[in-house]
Design a protein around this motif. Sequence first.
Motif, PDB file in Angstrom:
ATOM      1  N   LEU A   5       0.822  -1.220   0.000  1.00 33.38           N
ATOM      2  CA  LEU A   5       0.000   0.000   0.000  1.00 33.38           C
ATOM      3  C   LEU A   5       0.854   1.268   0.000  1.00 33.38           C
ATOM      4  CD1 LEU A   5      -2.959  -0.641   2.477  1.00 33.38           C
ATOM      5  CD2 LEU A   5      -2.965  -0.763  -0.003  1.00 33.38           C
ATOM      6  N   SER A   6       2.123   1.148   0.417  1.00 32.95           N
ATOM      7  CA  SER A   6       2.958   2.345   0.539  1.00 32.95           C
ATOM      8  C   SER A   6       3.224   3.004  -0.809  1.00 32.95           C
ATOM      9  CB  SER A   6       4.274   2.000   1.238  1.00 32.95           C
ATOM     10  OG  SER A   6       5.021   1.088   0.453  1.00 32.95           O
ATOM     11  N   THR A   7       3.059   2.280  -1.899  1.00 33.84           N
ATOM     12  CA  THR A   7       3.312   2.855  -3.223  1.00 33.84           C
ATOM     13  C   THR A   7       2.065   3.498  -3.825  1.00 33.84           C
ATOM     14  OG1 THR A   7       2.787   0.782  -4.355  1.00 33.84           O
ATOM     15  CG2 THR A   7       5.084   1.114  -3.669  1.00 33.84           C
ATOM     16  N   LEU A   8       0.942   3.416  -3.137  1.00 33.32           N
ATOM     17  CA  LEU A   8      -0.330   3.913  -3.683  1.00 33.32           C
ATOM     18  C   LEU A   8      -0.677   5.275  -3.097  1.00 33.32           C
ATOM     19  CD1 LEU A   8      -2.429   0.619  -3.346  1.00 33.32           C
ATOM     20  CD2 LEU A   8      -1.003   1.352  -5.275  1.00 33.32           C
ATOM     21  N   ASN A   9      -1.559   6.006  -3.785  1.00 35.84           N
ATOM     22  CA  ASN A   9      -2.080   7.232  -3.189  1.00 35.84           C
ATOM     23  C   ASN A   9      -3.251   6.870  -2.265  1.00 35.84           C
ATOM     24  OD1 ASN A   9      -4.458   6.973  -4.714  1.00 35.84           O
ATOM     25  ND2 ASN A   9      -3.652   8.213  -6.386  1.00 35.84           N
ATOM     26  N   TRP A  10      -3.809   7.901  -1.590  1.00 32.75           N
ATOM     27  CA  TRP A  10      -4.834   7.604  -0.582  1.00 32.75           C
ATOM     28  C   TRP A  10      -6.116   7.070  -1.205  1.00 32.75           C
ATOM     29  CZ3 TRP A  10      -3.080   6.788   3.944  1.00 32.75           C
ATOM     30  CH2 TRP A  10      -1.978   7.489   4.412  1.00 32.75           C
ATOM     31  N   THR A  11      -6.457   7.541  -2.369  1.00 29.03           N
ATOM     32  CA  THR A  11      -7.659   7.025  -3.028  1.00 29.03           C
ATOM     33  C   THR A  11      -7.493   5.540  -3.355  1.00 29.03           C
ATOM     34  OG1 THR A  11      -8.157   9.203  -3.953  1.00 29.03           O
ATOM     35  CG2 THR A  11      -9.130   7.296  -5.065  1.00 29.03           C
ATOM     36  N   GLN A  12      -6.329   5.178  -3.838  1.00 35.52           N
ATOM     37  CA  GLN A  12      -6.072   3.768  -4.134  1.00 35.52           C
ATOM     38  C   GLN A  12      -6.025   2.935  -2.849  1.00 35.52           C
ATOM     39  OE1 GLN A  12      -2.455   4.729  -6.235  1.00 35.52           O
ATOM     40  NE2 GLN A  12      -3.366   4.226  -8.227  1.00 35.52           N
ATOM     41  N   ASN A 299      -1.448   9.451  11.222  1.00 37.82           N
ATOM     42  CA  ASN A 299      -2.112   8.195  11.573  1.00 37.82           C
ATOM     43  C   ASN A 299      -2.262   7.278  10.368  1.00 37.82           C
ATOM     44  OD1 ASN A 299      -3.311   7.956  14.543  1.00 37.82           O
ATOM     45  ND2 ASN A 299      -3.134  10.112  13.988  1.00 37.82           N
ATOM     46  N   GLY A 300      -2.616   7.833   9.220  1.00 35.22           N
ATOM     47  CA  GLY A 300      -2.704   7.009   8.018  1.00 35.22           C
ATOM     48  C   GLY A 300      -1.353   6.445   7.626  1.00 35.22           C
ATOM     49  N   ASN A 301      -0.318   7.273   7.683  1.00 38.13           N
ATOM     50  CA  ASN A 301       1.024   6.802   7.338  1.00 38.13           C
ATOM     51  C   ASN A 301       1.513   5.742   8.321  1.00 38.13           C
ATOM     52  OD1 ASN A 301       1.592   8.211   4.954  1.00 38.13           O
ATOM     53  ND2 ASN A 301       2.116  10.069   6.094  1.00 38.13           N
ATOM     54  N   ALA A 302       1.218   5.929   9.609  1.00 35.70           N
ATOM     55  CA  ALA A 302       1.617   4.935  10.606  1.00 35.70           C
ATOM     56  C   ALA A 302       0.971   3.589  10.306  1.00 35.70           C
ATOM     57  CB  ALA A 302       1.224   5.416  12.002  1.00 35.70           C
ATOM     58  N   ALA A 348      -8.487   9.919   1.587  1.00 35.07           N
ATOM     59  CA  ALA A 348      -8.845   9.952   0.169  1.00 35.07           C
ATOM     60  C   ALA A 348      -9.749  11.150  -0.129  1.00 35.07           C
ATOM     61  CB  ALA A 348      -9.534   8.647  -0.231  1.00 35.07           C
ATOM     62  N   THR A 349     -10.677  11.430   0.797  1.00 37.26           N
ATOM     63  CA  THR A 349     -11.559  12.591   0.633  1.00 37.26           C
ATOM     64  C   THR A 349     -10.755  13.888   0.624  1.00 37.26           C
ATOM     65  OG1 THR A 349     -13.421  11.470   1.677  1.00 37.26           O
ATOM     66  CG2 THR A 349     -13.467  13.871   1.680  1.00 37.26           C
ATOM     67  N   LEU A 350      -9.843  14.018   1.561  1.00 35.80           N
ATOM     68  CA  LEU A 350      -9.034  15.241   1.635  1.00 35.80           C
ATOM     69  C   LEU A 350      -8.101  15.356   0.432  1.00 35.80           C
ATOM     70  CD1 LEU A 350      -8.199  15.293   5.456  1.00 35.80           C
ATOM     71  CD2 LEU A 350     -10.039  16.488   4.239  1.00 35.80           C
ATOM     72  N   GLU A 351      -7.590  14.223  -0.014  1.00 37.79           N
ATOM     73  CA  GLU A 351      -6.733  14.227  -1.213  1.00 37.79           C
ATOM     74  C   GLU A 351      -7.526  14.708  -2.426  1.00 37.79           C
ATOM     75  OE1 GLU A 351      -3.672  10.902  -2.542  1.00 37.79           O
ATOM     76  OE2 GLU A 351      -5.712  10.275  -3.005  1.00 37.79           O
ATOM     77  N   ARG A 352      -8.726  14.206  -2.570  1.00 39.89           N
ATOM     78  CA  ARG A 352      -9.583  14.563  -3.709  1.00 39.89           C
ATOM     79  C   ARG A 352      -9.931  16.045  -3.695  1.00 39.89           C
ATOM     80  NH1 ARG A 352     -12.706  10.695  -2.662  1.00 39.89           N
ATOM     81  NH2 ARG A 352     -14.546  11.743  -1.854  1.00 39.89           N
ATOM     82  N   ARG A 353     -10.021  16.623  -2.518  1.00 39.67           N
ATOM     83  CA  ARG A 353     -10.383  18.046  -2.378  1.00 39.67           C
ATOM     84  C   ARG A 353      -9.167  18.956  -2.215  1.00 39.67           C
ATOM     85  NH1 ARG A 353     -15.840  18.859  -0.906  1.00 39.67           N
ATOM     86  NH2 ARG A 353     -17.026  16.912  -1.001  1.00 39.67           N
ATOM     87  N   ASN A 354      -7.986  18.394  -2.450  1.00 44.67           N
ATOM     88  CA  ASN A 354      -6.740  19.175  -2.353  1.00 44.67           C
ATOM     89  C   ASN A 354      -6.577  19.824  -0.982  1.00 44.67           C
ATOM     90  OD1 ASN A 354      -5.873  18.672  -5.060  1.00 44.67           O
ATOM     91  ND2 ASN A 354      -7.379  20.186  -5.768  1.00 44.67           N
ATOM     92  N   LEU A 355      -6.929  19.078   0.048  1.00 44.81           N
ATOM     93  CA  LEU A 355      -6.821  19.597   1.409  1.00 44.81           C
ATOM     94  C   LEU A 355      -5.716  18.919   2.208  1.00 44.81           C
ATOM     95  CD1 LEU A 355     -10.630  19.880   2.297  1.00 44.81           C
ATOM     96  CD2 LEU A 355      -9.010  21.772   2.013  1.00 44.81           C
TER      97      LEU A 355
END
Length: 357
Positions: A5-12, A299-302, A348-355
């Motif tokens: 999963l470390s190679t993927l973005n948050w949506t993936q 927290n997501g990265n951890a 993924a939501t924050l990534e999609r909204r550029n936040l």
Amino acid sequence: MIHPLSTLNWTQRAEAAQHTLRERFWNPTQHVMNQRFPCEGGCNEPYIYWWHAHTLDVLVDALLRTGDSRYTSTLREAFEGARTLNGGTLLHNWYDDMQWMALALLRAFEATGEPAYLDGVRDLWADIQGGWNDHCGGGIAWKKDQPDYKNTPANAPAAILAARLYRRFGKDADLAWARRIYAWTREHLVDPVSGFVWDGMNRLGDGQLEDGWHFTYNQGAYLGAGLALHRATGETAYLDDAIRTAEAARARLSDPTSGVLPDEGDGDGGLFKGIFVRYLTLLIREQARPEWTALLHRNGNALVQNGIDPDTGLYALRWDRPPPRPTSDHPVSLSGQLSGVMVFEALATLERRNLLS
């Protein structure tokens, strides 16, 4: 070992998390997510109603992110499966459980337009209002067979629900309920100095405040109530409350070094962090602050770097530590896995909204 999963973005990562959840927990016979993995019979006994409410919420997250009809179908199946396992009704002894279900069904209705979900919300909301009584000066009881025990889990979600119903349908009585429930909670269960939210009062019938239980989900539910009322009324005082509680929760409950949220135990405690993450994400969408975004990011990265079992894809309860290998003697609970999916969907939501920056 670097997790894939470390190679993927948050949506993936969110999509991968949804795939693992279904692969490990979906019960094609009962049409619900099993409450444990591995499942070797009796995996939904006793039936834990509120975990299935949050399962529906997580499926709505996936549907809103993808628009994929597979999630529409699974959502419908999981809704009917949950109702069937509850004896063919949505009503229940625990008011807080019904509130989580009503919130999930309202989101499901808004996402799909299917009237069955709204019918469920209306049945639940009518029953929930019956939980208000004069013990402890007001408030909704935790459960029907203990009407004098009042707590945040049975009131803050009700205030969110009432405020959202008012915003959606414009019924003044719903706004009055939202204000009333919120005001009682704020007066009785919120530290007036810090904004930190306590759990409950009069649990043992002694009138005492339960101020030694410091749970993430109480903070999330209360700041969610303040945010929902702000959106319904435009009044900044509610938003100020939500901001203050979010700050108090970040300062008091995240690890001062790593920023990782606590392990609040297996069982029901596994869901607590996910609820905090869900409502903090909504607050960030209303008023972004870098420290809150950083908290979710850490927290997501951890979780990606340390908290996922490489063989099963399942999550630890403490997101920065390796999870134990699930066995039939020590199965993994659905609750903790839902929290893991929630943090991926939040990012993924924050990534999609550029936040995220």
